[in-house]
Design an enzyme around this catalytic site. Structure first.
Site, mmCIF file in Angstrom:
data_model
loop_
_atom_site.group_PDB
_atom_site.id
_atom_site.type_symbol
_atom_site.label_atom_id
_atom_site.label_comp_id
_atom_site.label_asym_id
_atom_site.label_seq_id
_atom_site.Cartn_x
_atom_site.Cartn_y
_atom_site.Cartn_z
ATOM 1 N N LYS A 13 7.099 87.205 105.446
ATOM 2 C CA LYS A 13 6.099 86.678 104.505
ATOM 3 C C LYS A 13 5.280 85.545 105.136
ATOM 4 C CE LYS A 13 9.028 85.572 101.209
ATOM 5 N NZ LYS A 13 10.301 85.956 101.883
ATOM 6 N N ARG A 94 10.774 82.049 92.896
ATOM 7 C CA ARG A 94 11.967 82.708 93.417
ATOM 8 C C ARG A 94 12.973 82.963 92.303
ATOM 9 N NH1 ARG A 94 11.606 80.881 99.019
ATOM 10 N NH2 ARG A 94 13.293 81.668 100.326
ATOM 11 N N ARG A 166 17.034 78.043 113.108
ATOM 12 C CA ARG A 166 17.129 77.296 111.840
ATOM 13 C C ARG A 166 18.570 77.353 111.333
ATOM 14 N NH1 ARG A 166 12.220 79.577 108.098
ATOM 15 N NH2 ARG A 166 13.904 79.542 106.583
ATOM 16 N N ARG A 177 21.679 83.800 101.709
ATOM 17 C CA ARG A 177 20.280 83.907 101.272
ATOM 18 C C ARG A 177 19.981 85.310 100.734
ATOM 19 N NH1 ARG A 177 17.268 82.331 106.406
ATOM 20 N NH2 ARG A 177 15.330 82.433 105.246
#
Ligand code: AMP
Length: 223
Positions: A13, A94, A166, A177
């Site tokens: 994205k 979200r 990350r 996630r």
């Protein structure tokens, strides 16, 4: 145009939103700020601001920041002048409460969402992409250990910055996630489909093909 980019972590994205900003400028002649809540949180963490201190452990774990904090942040951002005619929301909403809050905002006194692009990607592909993702600490460019390695290991091709993993791309966090996405974010697909404003875009192919799919989804040509 007021756009939402929806899709699992790793669907690309962020990369697609940066490309979409250029494409929309060329085809419509309009600037669209790319508003990424994840990027806003990460820069607050890097700056050591009160928001950053509050959200650091949450981001590292792969869980979601609470709705109220996130909604307040986006409301403030959408009230800025550059967001009056259009924007790309990447990573917001979200959750259903975030989507309902967004529906009540009226930036520029028009509807806050024109179209939702649902970048669709299988769980297997998500795990493969995020497990290998590396990011430049300075300019934010994404690399991949297999598909798109930096020319010199650990060094960004574009700005010479340090390329790192990350914390939320580490295996336990990626798994978390994905679970969070399926449980809390995926219901937004039906939410926006029922409102007739959702278009599916296959995020599986290489990025140039996904960019073409994106243009087709919005009926944009020649950019
Ligand atoms: P992203 O860069 O979009 O993958 O976001 C990174 C992290 O920021 C997520 O895993 C969440 O911890 C947090 N985050 C980003 N956007 C939101 C949101 N809309 N609601 C709650 N947490 C978010």
């Amino acid at each position: 145009m007021k756009l939402i980019f929806l899709g699992p972590p790793g669907a690309g994205k962020g990369t697609l939103a940066s490309r979409a900003v250029e494409i929309l400028k060329l085809s419509l002649g309009e600037e669209h700020p790319h508003i990424s809540t994840g990027a806003i949180f990460r820069s607050a963490i890097a700056a050591g601001s009160p928001l950053g201190l509050k959200v650091k452990a949450i981001l590292d774990s792969g869980k979601l920041v609470d709705d109220q904090t996130t909604i307040d942040l986006v409301r403030e951002r959408l009230a800025q002048a550059d967001a009056r005619t259009g924007y790309i929301l990447d990573g917001f909403p979200r959750t259903i409460p975030q989507a309902e809050a967004l529906a009540g905002f009226s930036p520029g006194l028009t509807s806050p969402v024109d179209r939702v692009l649902n970048f669709d990607l299988s769980d297997t592909a998500v795990l493969e992409r995020l497990g290998g993702r590396r990011v430049c600490r300075t300019c934010g460019h994404n690399f991949h250990v297999v598909f798109d390695k930096p020319k010199a290991e650990g060094i960004c091709d574009h700005c010479g910055g340090e390329v790192y993993t990350r914390d939320d791309d580490k295996p336990e966090a990626v798994q978390r996630r994905l679970e969070v996405y399926r449980a809390q974010t995926a219901p937004l697909i039906d939410y926006y489909r029922a409102r007739g404003i959702l278009t599916d875009v296959d995020a599986g192919p290489p990025v140039e093909q996904v960019v073409e799919n994106f243009k087709r989804a919005l009926g944009l040509r020649g950019a």
